[in-house]
Write an enzyme that holds these catalytic residues in place. Structure first.
Site, PDB file in Angstrom:
ATOM      1  N   LYS A  52       0.834  -1.206   0.000  1.00 41.92           N
ATOM      2  CA  LYS A  52       0.000   0.000   0.000  1.00 41.92           C
ATOM      3  C   LYS A  52       0.872   1.261   0.000  1.00 41.92           C
ATOM      4  O   LYS A  52       0.532   2.257  -0.657  1.00 41.92           O
ATOM      5  CB  LYS A  52      -0.939  -0.022   1.204  1.00 41.92           C
ATOM      6  CG  LYS A  52      -2.036  -1.074   1.068  1.00 41.92           C
ATOM      7  CD  LYS A  52      -2.730  -1.382   2.385  1.00 41.92           C
ATOM      8  CE  LYS A  52      -3.734  -2.506   2.222  1.00 41.92           C
ATOM      9  NZ  LYS A  52      -4.320  -2.971   3.481  1.00 41.92           N
ATOM     10  N   GLN A  96      -4.692  -2.036  10.008  1.00 43.95           N
ATOM     11  CA  GLN A  96      -4.559  -3.316   9.325  1.00 43.95           C
ATOM     12  C   GLN A  96      -5.055  -4.463  10.204  1.00 43.95           C
ATOM     13  O   GLN A  96      -4.641  -4.615  11.352  1.00 43.95           O
ATOM     14  CB  GLN A  96      -3.099  -3.548   8.935  1.00 43.95           C
ATOM     15  CG  GLN A  96      -2.862  -4.819   8.150  1.00 43.95           C
ATOM     16  CD  GLN A  96      -3.480  -4.773   6.765  1.00 43.95           C
ATOM     17  OE1 GLN A  96      -3.344  -3.788   6.049  1.00 43.95           O
ATOM     18  NE2 GLN A  96      -4.156  -5.839   6.390  1.00 43.95           N
ATOM     19  N   ASP A 119     -11.586   2.489   4.528  1.00 40.85           N
ATOM     20  CA  ASP A 119     -12.006   1.091   4.381  1.00 40.85           C
ATOM     21  C   ASP A 119     -13.519   0.990   4.197  1.00 40.85           C
ATOM     22  O   ASP A 119     -14.020   0.009   3.653  1.00 40.85           O
ATOM     23  CB  ASP A 119     -11.597   0.274   5.609  1.00 40.85           C
ATOM     24  CG  ASP A 119     -10.244  -0.407   5.449  1.00 40.85           C
ATOM     25  OD1 ASP A 119      -9.843  -0.671   4.306  1.00 40.85           O
ATOM     26  OD2 ASP A 119      -9.601  -0.687   6.477  1.00 40.85           O
TER      27      ASP A 119
END
Length: 297
Positions: A52, A96, A119
């Site tokens: 990422k 995460q 997200d």
């Protein structure tokens, strides 16, 4: 002939298209900022975070990372989240998963500022999605929609069977596909571990989305000719390779490819799209927070 839907190519196109929006924001005095938070030292999570960060560098998004000791009390992670909520240079961030067992991930998600929740997991953003007014579409479901669009597959009027009911993929994708929208209007069946006669459900579908995390659960015998197959699964299985394993999807590719009109490979299908749509959501978050109108792909 079966079409192999190339997620790497579609993701690359999306990243290219995002550069114009990022430059528009930069011209207005703001560079989008994305932060990643990793609690613990899970190797797979570290790999995802590194990927990422490279994606951000490629398109011109400012990348930030915070490590939190895996043995630290939950409050240390919560303090990090609070700091990111208050940091105007961070337009979006992700914590995460998985987090250590002593941390309630649902509590983590609720503490994220919804406007920075790239997200799309915060209850406020989930509610907006269900209501048909999504602020951020969760990255993997949105990536699936983009893959269908890239292959000129219109879900309208189609029977879609989603195998998997997770909060990350199955549930939000079902909600997106039933929306009264250009990339929706499908009739959706959601299957799971308690579904009776799964093969009957997949054989009745025009589009099958496999997102259950079981290696090669679905094979060609469970599909009708011409089915579109989107394989979200990424599973490590033992193999006689240099690494000692190989990656396979939730679909047995060789037998499914014979039946499918279009299919995504693993790797190189949905995975790259998830990362691309995280960048997309970050740019959108920046445009909302900075009140700058940008054109998104």
């Amino acid at each position: 002939m079966t079409e192999i839907i190339d997620g790497n190519a579609v993701a690359s196109d999306i990243r290219d298209d995002l550069t114009d929006a990022i430059e528009t924001l930069a011209d207005a005095g703001s560079r989008p900022g994305l932060a990643t938070v990793l609690m613990g030292d899970d190797p797979a999570s570290q790999t995802y975070v590194n990927m990422k960060q490279r994606d951000c560098e490629e398109v011109g998004i400012e990348s930030h990372h915070v490590d939190v000791d895996g043995d630290a009390p939950p409050e240390e992670l919560f303090d990090t989240i609070s700091d990111l909520n208050d940091n105007d240079d961070i337009h979006g961030y992700i914590v995460q998963a998985p987090v250590p067992d002593h941390v309630d991930y649902r509590n983590v998600i609720r503490r994220v500022d919804p406007i920075k929740d790239v997200d799309g997991f915060h209850p406020e953003n989930v509610g907006r999605l269900v209501a048909g007014d999504a602020r951020f579409r969760p990255c993997t479901p949105h990536g699936v929609q983009k893959l269908l669009e890239s292959a000129d597959i219109d879900p309208e009027g189609k029977d879609v069977t989603i195998v998997g009911r997770s909060d990350i993929v199955g549930k939000p994708l079902a909600n997106l596909l039933i929306q009264k929208a250009e990339d929706g209007n499908a009739t959706v069946t959601v299957c799971h571990s308690r579904t009776d006669d799964l093969a009957a459900k997949t054989r009745s579908a025009d589009i099958v989305v496999a997102a259950v995390g079981v290696p090669e659960l679905i094979d060609g015998s469970m599909l009708e000719d011409g089915t579109v197959v989107i394989d979200v699964g990424v599973n490590r299985v033992d193999a006689d390779t240099e690494k000692g394993y190989e990656l396979v999807g939730d679909v047995e590719f060789e037998s499914a490819e014979v039946k499918a009109s279009a299919i995504t490979p693993v790797p190189g299908g949905v995975g790259p799209m998830t990362r691309a749509m995280l960048l997309y959501n970050t740019v959108k978050a920046a445009s909302l927070q900075e009140d700058v109108v940008v054109e998104l792909p």
